[in-house]
Design an enzyme around this catalytic site. Structure first.
Site, PDB file in Angstrom:
ATOM      1  N   GLY A  10      11.094   0.213   5.531  1.00  0.00           N
ATOM      2  CA  GLY A  10       9.987  -0.021   6.441  1.00  0.00           C
ATOM      3  C   GLY A  10       9.768  -1.511   6.670  1.00  0.00           C
ATOM      4  CD  GLN A  11       7.153  -3.073  11.522  1.00  0.00           C
ATOM      5  OE1 GLN A  11       7.146  -4.182  12.038  1.00  0.00           O
ATOM      6  NE2 GLN A  11       6.331  -2.111  11.908  1.00  0.00           N
ATOM      7  CB  VAL A  12       5.306  -3.873   4.472  1.00  0.00           C
ATOM      8  CG1 VAL A  12       4.822  -4.618   3.219  1.00  0.00           C
ATOM      9  CG2 VAL A  12       4.282  -4.040   5.599  1.00  0.00           C
ATOM     10  CG  ASP A  32      10.384  14.144  -1.284  1.00  0.00           C
ATOM     11  OD1 ASP A  32       9.678  13.760  -0.330  1.00  0.00           O
ATOM     12  OD2 ASP A  32      10.785  15.315  -1.425  1.00  0.00           O
ATOM     13  CG  LEU A  33       5.717   8.823  -0.836  1.00  0.00           C
ATOM     14  CD1 LEU A  33       7.046   8.162  -1.177  1.00  0.00           C
ATOM     15  CD2 LEU A  33       4.909   7.934   0.082  1.00  0.00           C
ATOM     16  CB  THR A  58       4.003   4.992   9.968  1.00  0.00           C
ATOM     17  OG1 THR A  58       5.398   5.233  10.163  1.00  0.00           O
ATOM     18  CG2 THR A  58       3.796   4.282   8.639  1.00  0.00           C
ATOM     19  CB  THR A  97      -4.267   2.186   8.510  1.00  0.00           C
ATOM     20  OG1 THR A  97      -4.374   2.079   9.929  1.00  0.00           O
ATOM     21  CG2 THR A  97      -4.847   3.533   8.108  1.00  0.00           C
ATOM     22  CG  ASP A  98      -6.500  -0.313  12.468  1.00  0.00           C
ATOM     23  OD1 ASP A  98      -5.321  -0.339  12.046  1.00  0.00           O
ATOM     24  OD2 ASP A  98      -6.786   0.026  13.634  1.00  0.00           O
ATOM     25  CE1 TYR A 121      -0.839   6.589   9.354  1.00  0.00           C
ATOM     26  CE2 TYR A 121      -2.520   5.449  10.613  1.00  0.00           C
ATOM     27  CZ  TYR A 121      -1.478   5.424   9.706  1.00  0.00           C
ATOM     28  OH  TYR A 121      -1.093   4.227   9.150  1.00  0.00           O
TER      29      TYR A 121
END
Length: 283
Positions: A10-12, A32-33, A58, A97-98, A121
């Site tokens: 992922g990005q982060v 595995d989440l 996401t 997240t916002d 989400y």
């Protein structure tokens, strides 16, 4: 300090790999989440100095029809991680997240503002926050918004692609927030993880988002300008671009508490230039 990171591509997580290559990274092939108990077992097996959860569901729109699965990944798995960390006295940094807010008004949301997610989400991420707090261990929940980088799928890369293909684009202008470079989030996660080892009393919820706050349309204009693209951006309301999941109109986040870790809001305009240079080097 040995750091165990949930997430790898992922990005982060990609930025974390650059900043802390010595850390242990658990991608989907190893963690595995959808199996929260297995995630907790990995923490017990590795017994690291700190854990960073940079993995998540996401797909905002897909969550509307698969909320149960999103809640396992974003809610139950972080809870299991947090309980394992609490048992072993390991600090946990968990990215949120916002979208846990309703997006009402124009004032930045403080970390202690009441939550009221608009969709599945946001509800799944809020469930994760609640589970992490309930575990009772040293933790920081780090909320962020509008993440971008040279990796994966994100708004900046979409705008670059479309800006090269088209002469004009219509972009939503009534959603306001802080575009946040993934590298700044990664840097914050590492600094916070180290700080929590020394001072668990800094546990709590914090915000990090790029400055200044801006609309998606103005964010797009800056991307085009820095990339030297002549694509014209026209403002449109959210109602003209319907999506399965409702987006917050106000994604402004109050970030002043970051000072506890000697951190400030990153400048997203400067970060655009860095990402564009990186993308140029990749071509």
């Amino acid at each position: 300090m040995t750091v165990l990171v949930f997430g790898r591509t992922g990005q982060v997580a990609t930025e974390l790999r650059r900043l802390a290559p010595e850390a242990v990274f658990l991608g989907r092939d190893r963690a595995d989440l959808m199996d929260p108990a297995a995630c907790a077992a990995l923490i017990r097996t590795h017994a690291p100095g700190a854990v960073i959860n940079a993995a998540a569901w996401t797909a905002v729109d897909k969550a509307e029809t698969e909320e149960a699965a999103a809640t396992i990944v974003n809610g139950e798995a972080p809870g299991a991680m947090a309980r394992a960390c609490a048992e072993l006295d390991i600090p946990l940094v968990h990215i949120s997240t916002d979208y846990v807010f309703d997006g009402a008004g124009t004032a930045p949301f403080a970390p202690d503002h009441p939550t009221a997610p608009l969709g599945a989400y946001g509800r799944s991420k809020l469930a994760g926050e609640q589970a992490v707090r309930a575990a009772g261990g040293a933790h920081v929940i780090l909320r962020t918004s509008w993440v971008f980088s040279a990796h994966g799928n994100n708004f900046l890369k979409t705008m670059l692609r479309l800006g090269r293909e088209r002469e004009a684009l219509s972009v939503v202008a009534d959603q306001i927030g802080g575009p946040t470079p993934a590298r700044a989030i990664a840097e914050a996660c590492l600094r916070i993880a180290r700080a929590l080892q020394d001072d668990p009393g800094k546990s709590g919820t914090y915000h990090v988002s790029g400055a200044p706050d801006v609309s998606w349309a103005d964010f797009a204009r800056e991307i085009m300008a820095q990339a030297g693209l002549t694509c014209t951006i026209t403002d449109i309301p959210s109602s003209a671009y319907p999506t399965p999941a409702r987006r917050p109109h106000n994604s402004r986040l109050e970030c002043s508490d970051l000072a506890a870790f000697d951190l400030e809001r990153p400048d997203w305009k400067t970060a655009i230039g860095i990402v564009l240079s990186e993308l140029g080097a990749e071509r």
